[in-house]
Design an enzyme around this catalytic site. Structure first.
Site, mmCIF file in Angstrom:
data_model
loop_
_atom_site.group_PDB
_atom_site.id
_atom_site.type_symbol
_atom_site.label_atom_id
_atom_site.label_comp_id
_atom_site.label_asym_id
_atom_site.label_seq_id
_atom_site.Cartn_x
_atom_site.Cartn_y
_atom_site.Cartn_z
ATOM 1 N N SER A 21 0.843 -1.192 0.000
ATOM 2 C CA SER A 21 0.000 0.000 0.000
ATOM 3 C C SER A 21 0.876 1.238 0.000
ATOM 4 C CB SER A 21 -0.934 -0.031 1.216
ATOM 5 O OG SER A 21 -1.959 0.928 1.080
ATOM 6 N N ASN A 22 0.305 2.381 0.313
ATOM 7 C CA ASN A 22 1.085 3.624 0.362
ATOM 8 C C ASN A 22 0.564 4.502 1.497
ATOM 9 O OD1 ASN A 22 -1.092 5.441 -0.746
ATOM 10 N ND2 ASN A 22 -0.875 3.999 -2.447
ATOM 11 N N ARG A 23 1.213 5.658 1.686
ATOM 12 C CA ARG A 23 0.929 6.472 2.877
ATOM 13 C C ARG A 23 -0.279 7.405 2.725
ATOM 14 N NH1 ARG A 23 6.100 9.581 3.452
ATOM 15 N NH2 ARG A 23 4.740 10.850 4.752
ATOM 16 N N ALA A 88 -4.749 7.457 -4.221
ATOM 17 C CA ALA A 88 -3.391 7.012 -4.537
ATOM 18 C C ALA A 88 -3.472 5.524 -4.882
ATOM 19 C CB ALA A 88 -2.472 7.246 -3.347
#
Ligand code: CTP
Length: 217
Positions: A21-23, A88
């Site tokens: 995943s991402n932030r 995102a």
């Protein structure tokens, strides 16, 4: 108008307990959804996993993976006037998902990834709705954002610098440059995401109004 807003990250499963995943916190997308509601618009919000209260007046569609995001956007986009792709979305996902938990071993573990489907780039060129993309950049912000505008056939791209600790990703504040198809640019200086969101909604409303006037004339 009817807004379709996407927000937050996607999660690409590796095995039953792990994911890529991402932030992304979802704060910018949720602020845009709230600002659109505040301005009297209808909002459908397609949201990745985030820790924010849902805007009460929005229809929220929870998704987890990039594939679910792809399907949800395609299902709802024909009924919108403005699509704001703030999410995102992961660019890569594991080639295969392990059905059992990967056990720890001494040897290196190589994970093979394949590109996910690009939602924006998959939208038809002939369409009635306005398409707003976001560009999360750490360097050459405007040049990279301009490339995304053309490559992904967006009407507008909102570029932000995600390398700064005091604005952009996870932060409550942001600073953005808005790029238009006619090469015009507009900067919104550092401000809380809620304020930036209100400004963005006004800009999207103006562009839609201009398009409408052009069609009528
Ligand atoms: N996006 C999308 N589908 C994907 C990946 C991204 O629709 N599979 C959208 C995002 O929602 C955003 C825009 O494309 O509106 C740009 O996303 P960004 O992460 O900035 O760029 P990428 O296209 O992923 O390119 P790069 O990571 O190389 O900067």
């Amino acid at each position: 108008m009817r807004f379709l807003v996407t927000a937050g990250p996607t999660r690409e499963p590796i095995d039953p307990v792990r994911y890529l995943s991402n932030r992304s916190s979802g704060k910018m997308g949720y602020a845009i959804a709230e600002a659109a509601i505040e301005a009297g618009h209808e909002v459908v919000l397609i949201s990745g996993p985030v820790d924010i209260d849902r805007p009460r007046a929005a229809a929220v569609i929870p998704i987890s993976t990039s594939d679910e995001m792809f399907v949800a956007v395609h299902e709802h986009v024909p009924n919108c006037d403005v699509l704001v792709m703030c999410a995102a979305v992961a660019d890569y996902k594991p080639v295969a998902v392990f059905t059992k938990k990967i056990k720890k071993r001494e040897a290196k573990l190589l994970l093979e990834l394949i590109p996910t489907r690009d939602v924006l780039a998959s939208l038809p060129k002939a369409r009635k709705y306005l398409v707003v993309g976001f560009a999360a950049e750490t360097d050459n912000i405007q040049t990279n954002a301009q490339k995304k505008l053309l490559k992904k056939n967006c009407d507008i791209v909102v570029a932000n610098d995600v390398s700064r600790a005091d604005s952009g990703i996870e932060s409550n504040e942001n600073e953005v440059t808005i790029l238009f198809r006619d090469s015009q640019k507009k900067k919104i200086s550092r401000a809380p995401k809620k304020i930036i969101a209100r400004e963005l909604i006004k800009i999207f409303e103006n562009v839609c109004e201009k398009r409408l006037t052009k069609k009528i004339a």
